[in-house]
Design an enzyme around this catalytic site. Sequence first.
Site, PDB file in Angstrom:
ATOM      1  N   TRP A 222       0.820  -1.212   0.000  1.00 37.71           N
ATOM      2  CA  TRP A 222       0.000   0.000   0.000  1.00 37.71           C
ATOM      3  C   TRP A 222       0.852   1.259   0.000  1.00 37.71           C
ATOM      4  O   TRP A 222       0.513   2.237  -0.686  1.00 37.71           O
ATOM      5  CB  TRP A 222      -0.998  -0.008   1.160  1.00 37.71           C
ATOM      6  CG  TRP A 222      -2.110  -0.982   0.910  1.00 37.71           C
ATOM      7  CD1 TRP A 222      -2.405  -2.097   1.630  1.00 37.71           C
ATOM      8  CD2 TRP A 222      -3.059  -0.952  -0.179  1.00 37.71           C
ATOM      9  NE1 TRP A 222      -3.474  -2.756   1.069  1.00 37.71           N
ATOM     10  CE2 TRP A 222      -3.894  -2.091  -0.035  1.00 37.71           C
ATOM     11  CE3 TRP A 222      -3.279  -0.094  -1.260  1.00 37.71           C
ATOM     12  CZ2 TRP A 222      -4.941  -2.373  -0.934  1.00 37.71           C
ATOM     13  CZ3 TRP A 222      -4.313  -0.386  -2.148  1.00 37.71           C
ATOM     14  CH2 TRP A 222      -5.128  -1.496  -1.987  1.00 37.71           C
TER      15      TRP A 222
ATOM     16  N   ASP B 214      -1.737   6.482   6.480  1.00 36.44           N
ATOM     17  CA  ASP B 214      -2.803   5.673   5.892  1.00 36.44           C
ATOM     18  C   ASP B 214      -3.152   4.583   6.897  1.00 36.44           C
ATOM     19  O   ASP B 214      -2.510   3.549   6.958  1.00 36.44           O
ATOM     20  CB  ASP B 214      -2.323   5.059   4.569  1.00 36.44           C
ATOM     21  CG  ASP B 214      -3.325   4.051   4.008  1.00 36.44           C
ATOM     22  OD1 ASP B 214      -4.414   3.888   4.591  1.00 36.44           O
ATOM     23  OD2 ASP B 214      -3.004   3.430   2.972  1.00 36.44           O
TER      24      ASP B 214
ATOM     25  N   LYS C 268     -12.408  -1.843   6.388  1.00 39.33           N
ATOM     26  CA  LYS C 268     -11.678  -2.783   7.232  1.00 39.33           C
ATOM     27  C   LYS C 268     -12.149  -2.703   8.686  1.00 39.33           C
ATOM     28  O   LYS C 268     -12.575  -3.680   9.245  1.00 39.33           O
ATOM     29  CB  LYS C 268     -10.172  -2.517   7.169  1.00 39.33           C
ATOM     30  CG  LYS C 268      -9.482  -3.134   5.948  1.00 39.33           C
ATOM     31  CD  LYS C 268      -9.317  -2.197   4.797  1.00 39.33           C
ATOM     32  CE  LYS C 268      -8.792  -2.872   3.566  1.00 39.33           C
ATOM     33  NZ  LYS C 268      -7.830  -2.056   2.832  1.00 39.33           N
TER      34      LYS C 268
HETATM   35  C1  PLP Z   1      -7.358  -1.500   1.764  1.00 43.34           C
HETATM   36  C2  PLP Z   1      -6.282  -0.492   1.865  1.00 43.34           C
HETATM   37  C3  PLP Z   1      -6.156   0.562   0.930  1.00 43.34           C
HETATM   38  C4  PLP Z   1      -7.090   0.703  -0.231  1.00 43.34           C
HETATM   39  O1  PLP Z   1      -8.312   1.138   0.193  1.00 43.34           O
HETATM   40  P1  PLP Z   1      -9.473   1.556  -0.836  1.00 43.34           P
HETATM   41  O2  PLP Z   1     -10.479   2.123   0.105  1.00 43.34           O
HETATM   42  O3  PLP Z   1      -9.904   0.296  -1.518  1.00 43.34           O
HETATM   43  O4  PLP Z   1      -8.922   2.548  -1.776  1.00 43.34           O
HETATM   44  C5  PLP Z   1      -5.153   1.468   1.113  1.00 43.34           C
HETATM   45  N1  PLP Z   1      -4.294   1.378   2.143  1.00 43.34           N
HETATM   46  C6  PLP Z   1      -4.364   0.377   3.052  1.00 43.34           C
HETATM   47  C7  PLP Z   1      -3.394   0.325   4.170  1.00 43.34           C
HETATM   48  C8  PLP Z   1      -5.358  -0.586   2.929  1.00 43.34           C
HETATM   49  O5  PLP Z   1      -5.450  -1.580   3.834  1.00 43.34           O
END
Ligand code: PLP
Length: 361
Positions: free
Chosen positions: A102, A173, A197
């Site tokens: 990511w 993030d 999540k």
């Molecule tokens: C799942 C995830 C993403 C992507 O998320 P989207 O909402 O599908 O764009 C980005 N960063 C991390 C750490 C993730 O777990």
Amino acid sequence: MTRVYNFSAGPAALPEEVLSQARDEMLDWHGAGMSVMEMSHRGKEFMSIAAEAEADLRQLMAIPDNYKVLFLQGGASAQFAMVPLNLIGSTGKADYLRTGSWSKKAIAEGKRYGEVRVTADSEQDGRFTSVPAADALGLNGDAAYVHYTPNETIEGVEFPYVPDTGDIPLVADMSSTILSRPIDVSRFGIIYAGAQKNIGPAGLTIAIVRDDLIGKALETTPTMFKYDIHAAAGSMYNTPPTYGWYLAGLVFKWLQGKGGLAGMAEINQRKAKALYDAIDASDFYHNPVDPACRSWMNVPFTLADAELDATFLSQAAEAGLKTLKGHRSVGGMRASIYNAMPEAGVKALIDFMAEFERSHG
Ligand SMILES: *Cc1c(COP(=O)(O)O)cnc(C)c1O
């Protein structure tokens, strides 16, 4: 009805109590005679749902008053662009920590808007199994911000510390670790997370943005990508993801009932420890991550013989343990054990793993 234990990395399991409440309120929310999905986002009912959810999130995370909480769309992936578009203008440069799949995506997107420098990189032999040391981040004094990924969802690698960036805003993030434990929000300039999540359903993205970082977007930034527009409108510049916002609010109440983030952290720590202990105690299962950087939320593991992967997955599914297949880039298995995964689910997985090892090991 049988509900399985769903170990999906995202969209992930939601607390059953939350889903039941949403079902009970589905057709007629609190006497409104309609579902939350059908309400005007500017009506008093939805405004009250929205305000209460924000207040509860502020309480849970102890978010200081000089931060805005934005309820957006576009997922964490949109934030990969929104962060540089809004922040990089001050110096044209930003520092990124590269620790897994990511953060790699965030880096690739950031490069479209300015000079992105990867100042620390934990890739070794094509794999990510640890994070850089706290004193080896190589940060530059002229960065507009520092971006990192506290929990790399795919590799199951987590920072055991919050990077110290001094006066430079730290952007995180937190998609796969937000709400899993208490954090000191004041250490961060921006925290963002896709909801699917650990917050609620897909389609909602939360960004927690310090006030002084709002209003500095590059000239060409699309209106929908400007933090100031969303902040000034209370996340109602256009139609927000109303149902996701409502469901997130139910999750926040559920978390308060669990003793808040401190209570949740104890449960999460117990779940992760039990699973890692079981993996480490066996010669059949293996987790490649440096024990100091193991994720509480995403636990990848391999079997001694990859030929058994398909059998493991199908027998696990028959036992009501679903979505354990690892990401294609890492292989093996991955058990995502976010807040909504009960301790009983982790125990059921551990028992199944032991039984599978006995019959196939
Ligand atoms: C799942 C995830 C993403 C992507 O998320 P989207 O909402 O599908 O764009 C980005 N960063 C991390 C750490 C993730 O777990």
